[in-house]
Each structure stands twice: as structure tokens, then as C-alpha cells.
Design a protein around this motif. Structure first.
Motif: not given
Length: 335
Positions: A81-87, A123-132, A234-237, A239-244
Motif C-alpha cells: 500500500g505504498e505510493q509506488q503501489h497505489t499509483k 487525515g485520509v481514510e484508507p480505501t480499497p486501493i490500499h488493500n494488498n 510490486m510483489v510486496s514492497g 523491506d519485505e521478504f518476497c521483494t528482497d
């Protein structure tokens, strides 16, 4: 059959144990190594995502909507749900002529603590686009549009989108439809249960698709694999194992985790698939187990092992940031 895969040590004292099972299978379906019960029925959860992306490519939907390899990779991802993902997901939805309100994955806070903190600051609520799973769902929407089917019910088991996914899984696993267990995943779409051995075989065929009968299936599998390896972020993000692990071992390992301690890997250079299930669902055990399998299979050189050491034997620290223990794998692969 219970077998301890990973222990948690505080000092020299074993404080906790994580049991589980492992299957290592080649592309012809031969079981090479196993630990525990390789026949246990295991729900795929998010390790299914690369297979769920296959019909998006095979149908022609990915080409029709000009999906890039980065976008194919996020279709296969459980992103932070990082900006690199939501974009990236926003770009996909724009070309579909849809908004994130069409995503049927539900809402949760970004996995990335920094990204969630930034939303709170604004002050922004999460939305469906932040869902993994938003990338996967954007891909499913593309397939639904391409099939001229209802986009409001694409997550239902009987929908043509989900039927195409089931067909892809059956083609890769060698199972019949009646041999699959079907349940509902955390994001609302079907997930399937199959023996751990067969799940490893699915990933072995991702590793070596040349023997698949269908040219379109072979082509789709190759694009899924190459896209995930080209854009592991894009697979995780961060500091995540899949990515690293995919970054540290470029071209050698395709890696994907799922909820409840399911972890799968494909080794293209060896034509091998690996499936791991941690009995208590703990990811703190899944990553060390995955690293130990790679080590025992001789995949890692000394430099690669050093770069990923904190995933194989993660240190335990106290509130003073002192190292007081370690999580470590304790199994041996059995031929």
C-alpha cells in the motif's frame, strides 16, 4: 505428521516451536524432498495470485488494456500500500475506465507503517486501493470487461473470471475440479485447497513451463514469471521478504507468500517448485524455512546467503534494542 521446522530461542533456551510441512517437486511432478506431511490439503491464499493473473494475459485482456510488466507484477502481488503501489493500480483502473469503487477487495490500512502514518497525518481514510490485493482485483476487472461479463460480481465463484482462474490452476496442478477444496479468501474471491505436493508442482511448472501443452498458457506463465522478477517491489514492497529475495537472487527465485504461513517458490534454473505450510500460520517461521530450503538446495552462494541472513536467522531484540535471541530453522530435507 508433526515436524518442527523452526524454533525461537531466547539465549540458549528454546522458547517456542513452529511445526509444518514442506514439499519440493520437479516440473514432471516427482517429489524430490519432503518434510512433514506433503499430502496435507493446504489453502493457497495469496500464493494463488500468479495463477490468478494467468487468464488476464491468456485471454488477451492484458494486451487490450496495455498492461505493462510492472502492472502484471502487481496483479500477482500482496503489496504494502505504498505510493509506488497505489499509483500503479490507479493507472490500471484509469485505462479500464473505472474507479477504485469498482474494486471488490474491501478496505484495510496499508501494510506499510510509513504509508499508513502519512494517511493519518493527512487525515485520509484508507480505501480499497490500499488493500494488498487491489492489483489482483484490477486485473480481474480487466478480465471481466474483456469477457463482457458483469463487473459487479467478478469475485463470485460462478463468475466467468473465477472459472478461468480455476481452469488455469487445474491445468498447472494436474488435478480434477472435484479434487479441489474451495473457500473464500480475505479479499472476497475464491481460494482453493490442494495437497501441498500439488501446490509445489504448480510452482515447478511456473519455473519450467516448456512442457505445458497450451502455447497460450506457456506464454502467459512466462510473462507472469518475468514480470514478477523484473519488478519484485510490486510483489510486496520495501523491506519485505518476497521483494528482497527476488532482488538478491535475480532470475534464480520466484517467491510469493500467502496468509497463514503459506510460502511458495519457483526455481527456473532447476525446474523446481517449493511449497511450505507453517501449522500455526506464523510468517516469522515461514521466511526462515524458505531460506533454509534454498540453502539446502544449494541455491545460495556465500554473498547471497549473507545478504539475506536476517531472514534465515532473524535476531530477537528486547525493548532496549539488545539482541537476546534468534529464530532459526532446524529441519533437514528428506529425499
Amino acid at each position: 505428521m508433526v515436524e518442527t521446522l523452526v524454533v525461537v530461542k531466547r539465549g540458549n533456551q528454546i522458547e517456542s516451536r513452529h511445526s509444518g510441512s514442506i514439499a519440493v517437486v520437479d516440473y514432471e511432478g516427482n517429489q524430490l524432498y519432503a518434510v512433514g506431511d506433503a499430502g496435507r490439503v493446504t489453502l493457497t491464499r495469496s500464493v494463488l495470485k500468479p495463477i490468478q493473473a494467468i487468464p488476464v494475459i491468456q485471454s488477451g485482456a492484458a494486451d487490450r488494456f496495455l498492461f505493462t510488466d510492472k502492472e502484471i507484477s502487481i496483479c500477482c502481488g500482496s503489496h504494502n500500500g505504498e505510493q509506488q503501489h497505489t499509483k500503479v493500480v490507479e493507472s490500471m483502473l484509469f485505462r479500464l475506465g473505472l474507479t477504485q469503487e469498482s474494486l471488490q477487495c474491501g478496505v484495510h490500512a496499508p501494510y506499510s507503517q510509513a504509508s499508513y502514518a502519512e494517511l493519518l497525518r493527512q487525515g485520509v481514510e484508507p480505501t480499497p486501493i490500499h488493500n494488498n490485493c487491489s492489483g489482483k482485483h484490477a486485473g480481474m476487472l480487466a478480465l471481466a470487461l474483456h469477457l463482457q461479463s458483469d463487473i459487479g460480481t467478478y469475485h463470485h465463484l460462478e463468475h466467468p473470471v473465477q472459472r478461468k482462474i480455476e481452469e488455469a490452476l487445474l491445468a498447472l496442478s494436474g488435478l480434477r475440479a472435484e479434487e479441489l477444496v474451495t473457500e473464500i479468501d480475505g479479499c472476497g474471491v475464491p481460494t482453493f485447497g490442494l495437497p501441498l505436493h500439488n501446490l509445489a508442482h504448480v510452482y515447478a511448472r511456473l519455473a519450467y513451463p516448456e512442457q505445458l501443452d497450451s502455447l497460450s498458457l506457456r506464454t502467459a506463465v512466462k510473462r507472469v514469471v518475468s514480470s514478477m522478477m523484473a519488478y519484485p517491489e510490486m510483489v510486496s514492497g520495501t523491506d519485505e521478504f518476497c521483494t528482497d529475495v527476488m532482488r538478491a537472487l535475480p532470475g534464480k527465485v520466484l517467491a510469493k507468500g500467502g496468509a497463514e504461513g503459506v510460502y511458495c517458490m519457483a526455481l527456473p534454473e532447476k525446474g523446481i517448485g517449493i511449497a511450505i505450510k507453517i501449522d500455526d500460520g506464523a510468517f516469522r517461521a515461514a521466511y526462515p524455512a524458505a531460506m533454509e530450503v534454498l540453502k539446502q538446495l544449494g541455491v545460495l552462494d556465500a554473498q547471497e546467503e549473507a545478504a539475506l541472513q536476517n531472514y534465515r536467522t532473524p535476531p530477537i531484540t528486547n525493548r532496549r534494542k539488545e539482541t537476546v535471541g534468534v529464530i532459526e530453522p532446524v529441519f533437514a530435507l528428506n529425499e
